[in-house]
Scaffold this motif. Structure first.
Motif, mmCIF file in Angstrom:
data_model
loop_
_atom_site.group_PDB
_atom_site.id
_atom_site.type_symbol
_atom_site.label_atom_id
_atom_site.label_comp_id
_atom_site.label_asym_id
_atom_site.label_seq_id
_atom_site.Cartn_x
_atom_site.Cartn_y
_atom_site.Cartn_z
ATOM 1 N N GLY A 177 50.976 41.951 42.784
ATOM 2 C CA GLY A 177 49.676 42.544 42.539
ATOM 3 C C GLY A 177 48.680 41.595 41.897
ATOM 4 N N LEU A 178 48.878 40.300 42.081
ATOM 5 C CA LEU A 178 48.022 39.295 41.443
ATOM 6 C C LEU A 178 47.028 38.655 42.396
ATOM 7 C CD1 LEU A 178 50.720 37.424 39.314
ATOM 8 C CD2 LEU A 178 48.911 38.903 38.440
ATOM 9 N N ALA A 179 47.139 38.914 43.690
ATOM 10 C CA ALA A 179 46.319 38.208 44.669
ATOM 11 C C ALA A 179 44.833 38.369 44.387
ATOM 12 C CB ALA A 179 46.652 38.698 46.078
ATOM 13 N N GLU A 180 44.429 39.546 43.966
ATOM 14 C CA GLU A 180 42.994 39.776 43.729
ATOM 15 C C GLU A 180 42.491 39.070 42.479
ATOM 16 O OE1 GLU A 180 43.345 44.026 41.319
ATOM 17 O OE2 GLU A 180 42.917 44.013 43.459
ATOM 18 N N HIS A 181 43.396 38.534 41.677
ATOM 19 C CA HIS A 181 43.008 37.820 40.456
ATOM 20 C C HIS A 181 42.972 36.304 40.651
ATOM 21 C CE1 HIS A 181 43.276 41.497 38.101
ATOM 22 N NE2 HIS A 181 44.474 41.728 38.631
ATOM 23 N N LEU A 182 43.156 35.834 41.888
ATOM 24 C CA LEU A 182 43.198 34.399 42.154
ATOM 25 C C LEU A 182 41.904 33.729 41.694
ATOM 26 C CD1 LEU A 182 44.592 31.930 43.466
ATOM 27 C CD2 LEU A 182 43.478 32.581 45.616
ATOM 28 N N GLN A 183 42.035 32.665 40.870
ATOM 29 C CA GLN A 183 40.874 31.949 40.342
ATOM 30 C C GLN A 183 40.857 30.476 40.713
ATOM 31 O OE1 GLN A 183 40.705 32.536 36.095
ATOM 32 N NE2 GLN A 183 40.101 34.681 36.266
ATOM 33 N N GLN A 184 42.024 29.856 40.784
ATOM 34 C CA GLN A 184 42.082 28.425 41.093
ATOM 35 C C GLN A 184 43.107 28.148 42.190
ATOM 36 O OE1 GLN A 184 42.878 29.142 37.657
ATOM 37 N NE2 GLN A 184 41.000 28.558 36.582
ATOM 38 N N LEU A 185 42.723 27.257 43.080
ATOM 39 C CA LEU A 185 43.631 26.737 44.096
ATOM 40 C C LEU A 185 43.722 25.237 43.833
ATOM 41 C CD1 LEU A 185 45.193 27.751 46.619
ATOM 42 C CD2 LEU A 185 43.272 26.924 47.995
ATOM 43 N N VAL A 186 44.919 24.752 43.481
ATOM 44 C CA VAL A 186 45.058 23.414 42.917
ATOM 45 C C VAL A 186 46.182 22.662 43.624
ATOM 46 C CG1 VAL A 186 45.679 22.125 40.828
ATOM 47 C CG2 VAL A 186 44.194 24.129 40.661
ATOM 48 N N GLY A 187 45.978 21.360 43.795
ATOM 49 C CA GLY A 187 47.017 20.500 44.335
ATOM 50 C C GLY A 187 47.252 19.300 43.437
ATOM 51 N N ILE A 188 48.508 18.916 43.267
ATOM 52 C CA ILE A 188 48.871 17.749 42.467
ATOM 53 C C ILE A 188 49.712 16.834 43.346
ATOM 54 C CG2 ILE A 188 49.983 16.901 40.362
ATOM 55 C CD1 ILE A 188 49.709 19.767 39.245
ATOM 56 N N ALA A 189 49.157 15.668 43.686
ATOM 57 C CA ALA A 189 49.881 14.714 44.523
ATOM 58 C C ALA A 189 50.843 13.910 43.654
ATOM 59 C CB ALA A 189 48.901 13.787 45.238
ATOM 60 N N LEU A 190 52.132 13.966 43.966
ATOM 61 C CA LEU A 190 53.139 13.243 43.204
ATOM 62 C C LEU A 190 53.381 11.842 43.763
ATOM 63 C CD1 LEU A 190 55.583 16.232 42.748
ATOM 64 C CD2 LEU A 190 53.852 15.419 41.161
ATOM 65 N N ASN A 191 52.933 11.604 44.970
ATOM 66 C CA ASN A 191 52.873 10.256 45.530
ATOM 67 C C ASN A 191 51.751 10.251 46.547
ATOM 68 O OD1 ASN A 191 54.120 11.660 47.658
ATOM 69 N ND2 ASN A 191 56.143 10.858 47.177
ATOM 70 N N ASP A 192 51.549 9.157 47.210
ATOM 71 C CA ASP A 192 50.405 8.986 48.100
ATOM 72 C C ASP A 192 50.849 9.196 49.543
ATOM 73 O OD1 ASP A 192 48.213 8.025 49.601
ATOM 74 O OD2 ASP A 192 47.609 6.705 47.946
ATOM 75 N N HIS A 193 50.323 10.238 50.185
ATOM 76 C CA HIS A 193 50.773 10.545 51.544
ATOM 77 C C HIS A 193 50.438 9.445 52.538
ATOM 78 C CE1 HIS A 193 46.852 11.520 53.449
ATOM 79 N NE2 HIS A 193 46.481 11.858 52.236
ATOM 80 N N ARG A 194 49.544 8.512 52.166
ATOM 81 C CA ARG A 194 49.223 7.389 53.053
ATOM 82 C C ARG A 194 50.320 6.337 53.055
ATOM 83 N NH1 ARG A 194 43.680 5.919 50.179
ATOM 84 N NH2 ARG A 194 45.160 6.102 48.449
ATOM 85 N N ASP A 195 51.181 6.368 52.044
ATOM 86 C CA ASP A 195 52.136 5.276 51.852
ATOM 87 C C ASP A 195 53.588 5.677 52.051
ATOM 88 O OD1 ASP A 195 50.015 3.589 51.123
ATOM 89 O OD2 ASP A 195 50.102 4.279 49.055
ATOM 90 N N VAL A 196 53.867 6.950 52.237
ATOM 91 C CA VAL A 196 55.253 7.385 52.356
ATOM 92 C C VAL A 196 55.440 8.167 53.644
ATOM 93 C CG1 VAL A 196 55.591 7.468 49.857
ATOM 94 C CG2 VAL A 196 54.840 9.530 51.050
ATOM 95 N N ALA A 197 56.677 8.208 54.107
ATOM 96 C CA ALA A 197 57.005 9.005 55.282
ATOM 97 C C ALA A 197 56.816 10.480 54.950
ATOM 98 C CB ALA A 197 58.449 8.738 55.703
#
Length: 293
Positions: free
Chosen positions: A179-199
């Protein structure tokens, strides 16, 4: 000396490159990322990003470039033998050196040994990092602001960068069930490595959502993270989300050196402001939030 070359010197990156070159010449083991960060006097947390932004390549690619450069130097000697050159610069066999030369230089070790002009061309190209060709002509609009800390529900995923929407969908499905979907405030991404450099299989990313609402106990593999808090450099990126890493490179390379600020040992994150399913890719917005000391 170019501006980027000056920045590499100022931030200790040239010391790292010189140390790697010395290790290759002496046949010594190569240091890990933490040791390289210490040589540069930089935070281990952000060293890889700073290094890539100022060189245009990863430390691993620098090693590959310097290894070939050293091989060319040895091949120039009158009594050089391909097998001895290959082993002395860290290749497991002459065949491995030949593959590397064909892929990177479009020539065989024998051809490079016998053609001084061709060898000189590649020695000149390999002598500088790729980042010297970076275009910093477009000014960045970076703002420094204090961000309040906030909690997010995060799911760590591995796979192709273009498939991240599946992980976000899993987090949202859990939220809807609570029942939390209507309370969504932030959509966030954290890159742990660089997708340009890894498979794709090695690309690690935390997909997260903030709800500004009391949360129940999270079932694994979901977990709670606290982001924000303190001063951040914020750069608004407009366009494909796949370009966020390059925009972050530009922030680190262009804005940070002249700002008088240093990076804090906390994760930088991307705050997505639009839904890719509803917004054309060319006008997607996201804030790059970089923690500052």
């Amino acid at each position: 000396m170019s501006r980027i070359a000056q920045l590499r010197r100022r931030h200790g990156i040239d010391r790292v490159i010189a140390h790697l070159q010395q290790c290759l010449r002496a046949g010594q083991p190569l240091p890990d990322l933490e040791a390289l960060a210490a040589i540069a006097h930089q935070s281990p947390y952000h060293f890889h990003r700073l290094y890539r932004a100022l060189t245009g390549e990863t430390p691993g690619r620098t090693v590959a470039r310097l290894r070939l450069l050293q091989a060319l130097h040895l091949l120039a000697q009158a009594d050089s033998r391909v097998t001895e050159v290959a082993l002395s610069v860290g290749f497991e066999s002459p065949q491995a050196l030949a593959r590397a030369c064909r892929q990177a230089l479009d020539a065989t070790p024998t051809a490079l040994r016998e053609d001084a002009a061709l060898r000189a061309v590649w020695q000149q190209r390999l002598s500088v990092p790729a980042g010297d060709a970076a275009d910093d002509s477009v000014p960045l609009q970076v703002r420094v602001t204090t961000l309040e800390p906030f909690d997010v529900v995060a799911l760590r995923t591995r796979g192709a960068f273009d498939d991240l929407d599946q992980a976000f969908g899993q987090v949202f499905a859990w939220a809807a069930g609570q029942g939390l979907a209507e309370h969504l405030q932030q959509l966030v991404g954290i890159a742990l490595n660089d997708h340009r450099d890894v498979a794709p299989r090695d690309c690690a990313f935390d997909c997260a959502m903030g709800f500004g609402h009391a949360l129940p106990t999270l079932p694994a593999p979901l977990r709670l993270l606290t982001l924000g808090g303190g001063e951040h450099a914020v750069l608004r990126h407009v366009g494909s989300y796949a370009g966020l890493e390059a925009a972050t490179d530009a922030l680190v390379r262009q804005w940070l050196p002249d700002s008088g600020r240093t990076l804090r040992d906390a994760p930088l994150y991307y705050h997505y402001l639009d839904d890719p399913e509803e917004t054309p890719e060319a006008i997607l917005r996201a804030d790059i939030c970089v923690p500052l000391q």
